[in-house]
Write an enzyme that holds these catalytic residues in place. Structure first.
Site, PDB file in Angstrom:
ATOM      1  N   HIS A   9       0.833  -1.215   0.000  1.00  0.00           N
ATOM      2  CA  HIS A   9       0.000   0.000   0.000  1.00  0.00           C
ATOM      3  C   HIS A   9       0.865   1.263   0.000  1.00  0.00           C
ATOM      4  O   HIS A   9       0.474   2.303   0.529  1.00  0.00           O
ATOM      5  CB  HIS A   9      -0.983   0.007   1.180  1.00  0.00           C
ATOM      6  CG  HIS A   9      -2.031  -1.059   1.055  1.00  0.00           C
ATOM      7  ND1 HIS A   9      -3.190  -0.871   0.341  1.00  0.00           N
ATOM      8  CD2 HIS A   9      -2.070  -2.334   1.501  1.00  0.00           C
ATOM      9  CE1 HIS A   9      -3.908  -1.990   0.392  1.00  0.00           C
ATOM     10  NE2 HIS A   9      -3.247  -2.894   1.077  1.00  0.00           N
ATOM     11  N   GLY A  12      -4.006 -12.707  -4.123  1.00  0.00           N
ATOM     12  CA  GLY A  12      -3.148 -11.537  -3.892  1.00  0.00           C
ATOM     13  C   GLY A  12      -1.913 -11.561  -4.770  1.00  0.00           C
ATOM     14  O   GLY A  12      -0.927 -10.885  -4.493  1.00  0.00           O
ATOM     15  N   SER A  70      -2.154 -10.943  -8.095  1.00  0.00           N
ATOM     16  CA  SER A  70      -2.452 -10.076  -9.242  1.00  0.00           C
ATOM     17  C   SER A  70      -2.766 -10.793 -10.538  1.00  0.00           C
ATOM     18  O   SER A  70      -2.160 -10.530 -11.583  1.00  0.00           O
ATOM     19  CB  SER A  70      -1.281  -9.133  -9.508  1.00  0.00           C
ATOM     20  OG  SER A  70      -1.161  -8.288  -8.455  1.00  0.00           O
ATOM     21  N   SER A  71      -3.744 -11.672 -10.468  1.00  0.00           N
ATOM     22  CA  SER A  71      -4.184 -12.314 -11.710  1.00  0.00           C
ATOM     23  C   SER A  71      -4.732 -11.267 -12.674  1.00  0.00           C
ATOM     24  O   SER A  71      -4.581 -11.389 -13.891  1.00  0.00           O
ATOM     25  CB  SER A  71      -5.246 -13.368 -11.405  1.00  0.00           C
ATOM     26  OG  SER A  71      -6.245 -12.819 -10.586  1.00  0.00           O
ATOM     27  N   SER A  72      -5.344 -10.196 -12.136  1.00  0.00           N
ATOM     28  CA  SER A  72      -5.926  -9.198 -13.046  1.00  0.00           C
ATOM     29  C   SER A  72      -4.826  -8.422 -13.773  1.00  0.00           C
ATOM     30  O   SER A  72      -4.940  -8.173 -14.968  1.00  0.00           O
ATOM     31  CB  SER A  72      -6.888  -8.270 -12.308  1.00  0.00           C
ATOM     32  OG  SER A  72      -6.231  -7.611 -11.268  1.00  0.00           O
ATOM     33  N   ASP A 127       1.478  -3.762  -9.528  1.00  0.00           N
ATOM     34  CA  ASP A 127       1.193  -5.085 -10.101  1.00  0.00           C
ATOM     35  C   ASP A 127       1.462  -5.108 -11.601  1.00  0.00           C
ATOM     36  O   ASP A 127       2.083  -6.027 -12.134  1.00  0.00           O
ATOM     37  CB  ASP A 127      -0.270  -5.463  -9.849  1.00  0.00           C
ATOM     38  CG  ASP A 127      -0.631  -5.399  -8.382  1.00  0.00           C
ATOM     39  OD1 ASP A 127       0.294  -5.234  -7.558  1.00  0.00           O
ATOM     40  OD2 ASP A 127      -1.818  -5.503  -8.061  1.00  0.00           O
ATOM     41  N   TYR A 165     -10.403  -1.484  -0.363  1.00  0.00           N
ATOM     42  CA  TYR A 165      -9.116  -0.991  -0.907  1.00  0.00           C
ATOM     43  C   TYR A 165      -9.240   0.495  -1.259  1.00  0.00           C
ATOM     44  O   TYR A 165      -8.397   1.311  -0.878  1.00  0.00           O
ATOM     45  CB  TYR A 165      -8.743  -1.819  -2.146  1.00  0.00           C
ATOM     46  CG  TYR A 165      -7.453  -1.397  -2.803  1.00  0.00           C
ATOM     47  CD1 TYR A 165      -6.246  -2.012  -2.477  1.00  0.00           C
ATOM     48  CD2 TYR A 165      -7.428  -0.372  -3.748  1.00  0.00           C
ATOM     49  CE1 TYR A 165      -5.051  -1.618  -3.069  1.00  0.00           C
ATOM     50  CE2 TYR A 165      -6.239   0.036  -4.339  1.00  0.00           C
ATOM     51  CZ  TYR A 165      -5.059  -0.599  -3.994  1.00  0.00           C
ATOM     52  OH  TYR A 165      -3.885  -0.191  -4.587  1.00  0.00           O
TER      53      TYR A 165
END
Ligand code: GLA
Length: 386
Positions: A34, A122, A124-126, A171, A221
């Site tokens: 973060h 967590g 970061s597949s996106s 990411d 988030y």
């Protein structure tokens, strides 16, 4: 990821012709959580798990996309105003739009894709999905003229503009710029970065996946980000002679000075960010000296901060952290945005088997299902495969 698997599905679901294959990875992050949207430092690396797609222009202005894993097919026009509803397809739609903004004359294409980066872990597949399609579209329609950084920003803009997540840059950066065997220290404000070979002989990095993903993670988030911005706004008001753009520009005295101008919650969030800023620098210093004990100590402190100050942990992740501590693991913490997903653990080789056995046994006894374990293999970023 298996080229033949993706190819066989691409052939089956479209007109039997083959196209080009691209891949992009998920990521880990050693420390600096973060901090990206606060203008700070992060320490990610790409992993050996990600998304692979096959793509072939189809001579129309329509994109026909098939998600092999979800067995779902979606069609949308390259120039559609609103885009598809299915959340997975919105990433592809968003990338198409953002690459067009970068001057790429994107035409219709057929595509099938699959992934082995665990969803909601967590990792970061996106971002892997975004980078994979940014890279593919740049190669297919853009003569590779869009720079790596612009592909990174296209991925981030996709999250902001089409998927409702106000994420930072880490990411997509890791997924595009990753290199085998190397972590990267990125200054998210200046965008300068450095590759750091990461091959400690006596330790392994291992992810333990709680296999929980909490709903509302994206809105929580965005709330965290808002809290940081609230504190920055209060500081700007109080310190008119200073240039404060993000919490990167803030220090402990400034936080103390605005404590009563912001909510307790916002102040607590900012406290975490300032602490994390110090920890990333301490870890860089320790890595330069090969001092992994100090790296590990900072990881535990980050976990504490993410759990008690930033409040993005959950019982499952706190428990995995406790097990690591009890077993004598060097460092352990939540990785990524939080609200579920993995812990990242720095484990001495000789303790590895014991830790994994303990984590599986104790976690299963408490939560009724086993965690998943992934050894970290630092790998290359987005690329053409075939
Ligand atoms: C998510 C976001 C990143 C970053 C991390 C937390 O992965 O996509 O931009 O903010 O959370 O460090």
């Amino acid at each position: 990821m298996d080229i033949e698997f993706v190819r066989s599905r691409f052939i089956k679901h479209f007109d039997g012709k083959t196209g080009s294959i691209y891949a992009a990875p998920g990521r880990i992050n050693l420390i600096g959580e973060h901090t990206d949207y606060n203008g700070g430092f992060v320490f990610p690396g790409a992993v050996d798990k990600g998304i692979m797609c096959e793509i072939r222009p189809n001579g129309t202005d329509k994109v026909n996309a098939y998600s092999i894993d979800l067995k779902d097919r979606v069609e949308f026009g390259v120039n559609d105003q609103s885009g598809p509803k299915a959340s997975w397809a919105r990433y592809i739609y968003g990338i198409v739009q953002e690459m067009k903004k970068n001057g790429v004359d994107v035409k219709g294409f057929n595509t099938a894709f699959a992934g082995d980066v665990p969803l909601g872990a967590g990792m970061s597949s996106s971002a892997a999905l975004e980078s994979c399609f940014a890279y593919a579209i740049n190669d297919q329609f853009g003569d590779n003229k869009v720079s790596k950084w612009d592909m990174v920003l296209a991925g981030q803009a996709t999250e902001h503009n089409y998927c409702g997540v106000n994420c930072g840059i880490m990411d997509q950066f890791a997924s595009v710029f990753g290199q085998e065997g190397k972590l990267m220290r990125l200054d998210c404000r200046s965008r300068e970065f450095e590759y750091f070979p990461f091959k400690p002989n006596e330790y392994k990095l291992v992810l333990v996946d709680s296999v929980v993903k909490h709903e509302l993670a994206s809105s929580a988030y965005n709330d965290r980000r808002k809290s940081c911005e609230n504190v920055v706004a209060a500081m700007q008001k109080k310190f008119t002679d200073k240039k404060i753009e993000t919490l990167r520009d803030a220090d402990w005295d400034m936080l103390e000075a605005v404590k009563n101008d912001v909510s307790d919650e916002d102040a607590l969030r900012a406290k975490f960010v300032l602490g994390e800023k110090d920890r990333v620098l301490a870890v860089c210093d320790a890595l330069n000296k090969g001092d992994y004990e100090t790296v590990g100590k900072n990881m535990y402190e980050t976990h504490y901060g993410l759990s008690k100050e930033y409040e993005v942990s959950c019982n499952e992740l706190d428990y995995l952290n406790d097990i690591a501590k009890e077993t004598g693991v060097t460092g352990s913490r939540i990785m990524g945005g939080g609200f579920g997903g993995c812990t990242i653990n720095l484990v001495k080789n000789e303790l590895y088997d014991k830790f994994i056995a303990n984590a599986k046994e104790k976690y299963t006894a408490k939560f009724g299902h086993a965690p998943k374990v992934y050894d970290v293999i630092i790998s290359d970023g987005a690329r053409k495969v075939e």
